[in-house]
Design a protein around this motif. Sequence first.
Motif, PDB file in Angstrom:
ATOM      1  N   PRO A   1      -8.162  21.827  10.582  1.00 22.14           N
ATOM      2  CA  PRO A   1      -8.157  23.285  10.369  1.00 22.14           C
ATOM      3  C   PRO A   1      -8.833  24.001  11.536  1.00 22.14           C
ATOM      4  N   PHE A   2      -8.385  25.254  11.753  1.00 19.59           N
ATOM      5  CA  PHE A   2      -9.024  26.059  12.792  1.00 19.59           C
ATOM      6  C   PHE A   2     -10.446  26.380  12.370  1.00 19.59           C
ATOM      7  N   PRO A   3     -11.429  26.207  13.245  1.00 22.43           N
ATOM      8  CA  PRO A   3     -12.835  26.452  12.866  1.00 22.43           C
ATOM      9  C   PRO A   3     -13.041  27.865  12.300  1.00 22.43           C
ATOM     10  N   ASP A   4     -13.848  27.948  11.251  1.00 26.66           N
ATOM     11  CA  ASP A   4     -14.238  29.222  10.624  1.00 26.66           C
ATOM     12  C   ASP A   4     -13.062  29.961   9.986  1.00 26.66           C
ATOM     13  N   ASP A   5     -11.948  29.247   9.737  1.00 28.79           N
ATOM     14  CA  ASP A   5     -10.816  29.873   9.045  1.00 28.79           C
ATOM     15  C   ASP A   5     -10.624  29.138   7.728  1.00 28.79           C
ATOM     16  N   ALA A   6     -11.135  29.743   6.612  1.00 28.40           N
ATOM     17  CA  ALA A   6     -11.106  29.090   5.308  1.00 28.40           C
ATOM     18  C   ALA A   6      -9.704  29.002   4.733  1.00 28.40           C
TER      19      ALA A   6
END
Length: 735
Positions: free
Chosen positions: A235-240
């Motif tokens: 997953p893209f960091p800091d993208d929940a």
Amino acid sequence: MIRRLHRWPALAALALVALLSLSGAALSVFPAAERIAAPQAGAGLTVATLATRIQTAYPGVEQIRRAPSGRITAWWFDNGTPGAAVIDPATGQGVAPADPGRAERWLTNLHRSLFLGDAGRLAMAAGAAAMLVLSLSGAALVARRAGGWRHWFARTRGPRAGRLHVGIARLVVPGLVLSSATALWMTASTFDLLPDSAAAPAFPTEVSGETGVALDRLALLGDTPVAELRELSFPFPDDATDVFTLRTDRGAGYLDQGTGALLAWDDLGGWARVSETVYMLHTGQGAAALGLVLGLMALGVPAMGASGVLVWRAGRRGRGRIRANQPARRARTILLVGSEGGSTWGFAATLHAALTEAGHSVHTAPMSAFAPDRYTNAERIIVLAATYGNGAAPATARDFLDRLERLDTAPAAPLAVLGFGDRSFPAYCAFAHAVEAAAAEKGWRELMPLDTVDRQSPQDFARWGRALEQVLGIDLELAHRPVQPPTERLTLISRRDFGAEVQAPTAILRFALPRTTLWQRLSGAGFARFEAGDLIGILPDGSPVPRLYSLASARRDGFVEIVVRKHPGGLCSGQLTALEPGDSVTAFLRRNPGFRPGRRARPLILIGAGTGIGPLAGITRANTRRRPIHLFFGMRHPDSDFFYQGEIATWQAEGRLARLVTAVSRGQRPYYVQDALRGEAAEVARLIRGGARVMVCGGRDMAAGVADAMADILAPVGLTPALLKAEGRYVEDVY
């Protein structure tokens, strides 16, 4: 039709197809090298464990991929700086750069698109299509030449370039069909001409909104062995709202980054599996050994291209130039040519031109292209048929009699047959007579009776033309001027004289090798390549008709040698036996592929008398591998015409000649070579039963006597000379 379909795409696309095959062969090495160099994952390693190791080494990892070769590559960001490496799965650490080498990138772009983008891709696709057409049409031609698919590997005859072309094709055609067909599939996929084969479920719209799940809590990753992994995207960091994306050999799906739950999954469909199989077959990715095999097969394309050009050039030279050749369906006169050395094509060109000038529409083609269903407007069919060897069909007439036999009914247009030959040979115009007999048996109407032309006589040809003129009711003048092949000047460097005591003056004449051009050396033209048993044509002063002599030397010997007996009143033999060192003659080379010792190590039985020893001596001289050779040599008297006596003793001492049996016909009791064979009947039969090859060279009376003796010798073991000839184990050079 098949031959034209094969020839013209080959000539038009030769450079492109050669480039495609060479670059493909070079690229086939990389999957194997990658397989060898890449660290491989252990049998029990799971994707969860592998991902944990890589994440520990590279906390900013974004993607992990496993190639079909087993090579694992990871991409990451480290404080905003991108990185990538080939990973050792045992440690998770990078061990090599991820990018392919410069050479591989350059070759890939060349092979795919010629560095020209989509236009280049279409050009290379055209090359692949040409290769597919060439492979399929070539396979059909090989099968037809061999007598059917069951005889795919049957022995071939003819010029070396043709045999090389067919031999390579037999080995590489399956691989070329596979490579070209898969290349076209991949091009169609690139341009979206095929259904999308990717396994990708719809992106999930509902996620937990949580982050930070430990990789070992992702059950699906823990259940998936690394051997099945294709790609894992983080997953893209800091993208929940983002998720893990997993692609394996079984399908693709999404996993929640907070709970590890499987959100969506699609199994790999049948179409996708077909596409991946095509990719594997074409690139070798995942099948490195197959890739190397296909690469080796691709290397056969340039060799076939070069040999094919030589065959095409030889065919054009041999056929001469036929001007205003009409299509077969429109022509009213069909002219079919059977020729071995090419001289008959010259007569065909003269006849074609004369008929055309008289207002006839004429189609001229080789006899091997006989296709009556195409002759819809034909009013007559004329066959010019030379004879090869001992009555065999010449090169451009093979399969003619078989095609005629397969017809339900004879062609409607009447037939005229003109034979070409040499009356000094026992099988004078035998093939033309065979054509006439087969036509009569089929009920084919006769336009005019069979006639013959002796020794390429323009006078005989003109006489036949006057008869044709009467039949057709037109003015027809056949003034033929034979076109000789390119000649060289040969300078005599030595001579040895024999036979004066028995009133049969004979000389062994040795000439210096003429200089050859670079093209001759590459193509084998002229005297750049020849073997003992090939023929040399000598043009005597005062005659346009050449005389042929069998060569007693090969190119590797460094000289051109013949054995010549002076015949009473013989124009050419008289001039040759009068030569002194430093004198020269005009000559040309003619291949004689039907008189060869073959490449196998089985014994040879060489039988010759008089000047017939020439090519047999050359074959023995070349026997550096010590193949068992048994030489039966007939002479008049050992004190006068024991040709090559000193060399024969040397060859025996060196092991090049296993055994010599001589026969003297002018002794107290005449003893001929056929008598010598009968005296060694048990040994001769034993050798032949063991696979020996028989080669006979000399006068026709001697050859007939040898054949009778061999028939008697072989009868007790159930063999005959005819059977051996059919097997290619009994060959003759008879004059």
